[in-house]
Design a protein around this motif. Sequence first.
Motif, PDB file in Angstrom:
ATOM      1  N   ASP A  74      43.043   5.715  -8.292  1.00 19.20           N
ATOM      2  CA  ASP A  74      44.374   5.484  -8.844  1.00 19.20           C
ATOM      3  C   ASP A  74      45.311   4.793  -7.869  1.00 19.20           C
ATOM      4  O   ASP A  74      46.498   4.659  -8.119  1.00 19.20           O
ATOM      5  N   THR A  75      44.761   4.346  -6.729  1.00 17.24           N
ATOM      6  CA  THR A  75      45.552   3.587  -5.776  1.00 17.24           C
ATOM      7  C   THR A  75      44.648   2.594  -5.072  1.00 17.24           C
ATOM      8  O   THR A  75      43.429   2.633  -5.211  1.00 17.24           O
ATOM      9  N   GLY A 135      56.078   3.922  -7.574  1.00 23.18           N
ATOM     10  CA  GLY A 135      55.181   3.979  -8.713  1.00 23.18           C
ATOM     11  C   GLY A 135      55.884   3.682 -10.017  1.00 23.18           C
ATOM     12  O   GLY A 135      55.257   3.307 -11.010  1.00 23.18           O
ATOM     13  N   MET A 169      56.427   3.095  -1.865  1.00 24.04           N
ATOM     14  CA  MET A 169      55.146   2.471  -1.512  1.00 24.04           C
ATOM     15  C   MET A 169      55.310   1.392  -0.452  1.00 24.04           C
ATOM     16  O   MET A 169      54.535   1.304   0.491  1.00 24.04           O
ATOM     17  N   CYS A 177      50.659   0.658  -8.500  1.00 27.45           N
ATOM     18  CA  CYS A 177      49.803   1.587  -7.761  1.00 27.45           C
ATOM     19  C   CYS A 177      49.446   1.075  -6.372  1.00 27.45           C
ATOM     20  O   CYS A 177      48.677   1.702  -5.651  1.00 27.45           O
ATOM     21  N   GLY A 178      49.976  -0.066  -5.976  1.00 29.54           N
ATOM     22  CA  GLY A 178      49.714  -0.611  -4.657  1.00 29.54           C
ATOM     23  C   GLY A 178      50.589  -1.826  -4.407  1.00 29.54           C
ATOM     24  O   GLY A 178      51.053  -2.475  -5.348  1.00 29.54           O
ATOM     25  N   CYS A 188      43.201   1.610 -10.507  1.00 25.23           N
ATOM     26  CA  CYS A 188      44.164   0.661  -9.926  1.00 25.23           C
ATOM     27  C   CYS A 188      43.422  -0.644  -9.643  1.00 25.23           C
ATOM     28  O   CYS A 188      43.081  -0.945  -8.504  1.00 25.23           O
TER      29      CYS A 188
END
Length: 284
Positions: A164-165, A76, A62, A103-104, A131
Amino acid sequence: MRAAAVALALLAAGAGGCGQTTAGSGPSSADTGPKAPFVPARLVQAWKAPTESGDVLLTKLMATWHTKTALYIGRGTGVAILDPATGKQLGTVAPPEPDMHLCGMTEGLTASGLGAIAWVKGDPLDPNASCDRVSLVDTRKGSTIVWTTQVAGVPVGGKALTDDTTRLAFVSGDVLAVMTSNTVVGLRPDKSEAWTWRNPGATANSYMLNWDMTAHGDRIMIMLGVEGGGPEMWQYSVAILDAKGRQVSAAPVAMPVPPRGRVKLVGGSAMTAVGGTCSGAATA
């Protein structure tokens, strides 16, 4: 979208100049381009971080953060802290609560060493995963989480929008811009809310999604998406905000994308949206 697992390697510069040359082919005295050792002829791998096993949605890279004494690698599956010289793991950034999954992550750190991480509470592969938890991390204190808060978008039709992100980015004054499904929220280092921007869909109670976000200095670029029909499954536009969350243009600017094309925002001092077709051709 599934992607190949990423292995991260730290490379050490080798000796030599800028590529191969032959006698008489060197730069002239008028040449002002980069010279050795700024562009080494070759790179030699010093070490390699171990790859993660499991679902590629959880193991993909990420972001990475760099300090003088540590390299933070975010996937993740979590954030590992490595020794940049040896690759030895020094620790991790522990989630603020049990059953939280990364998730970020901000692309980098502020000048004062602050970074931010977003989390999903519960199963990150659940279709309704959200998220919406955000933590501020102070790397000057190792892996210390300063605070964690929940940031959600505006409900549409009486239902909350989930993703989800997310995207996280710092703007001038160490304000953290947090992208939700249809808003962007600015948070100060003390966790107080500086401002909130709502996309046109959130204002009109209609479905318009924040698709991507990047920031540099005192500007934030947000890509918006509206699902449509025909060959263009999604219609995109771009809105620009200043560091106080105020929209610079009167309305988002349309961003045409070729049929079956894809588009992504690229960070940098000159913010650019890059679109490409599935055949690989790119436009900017």
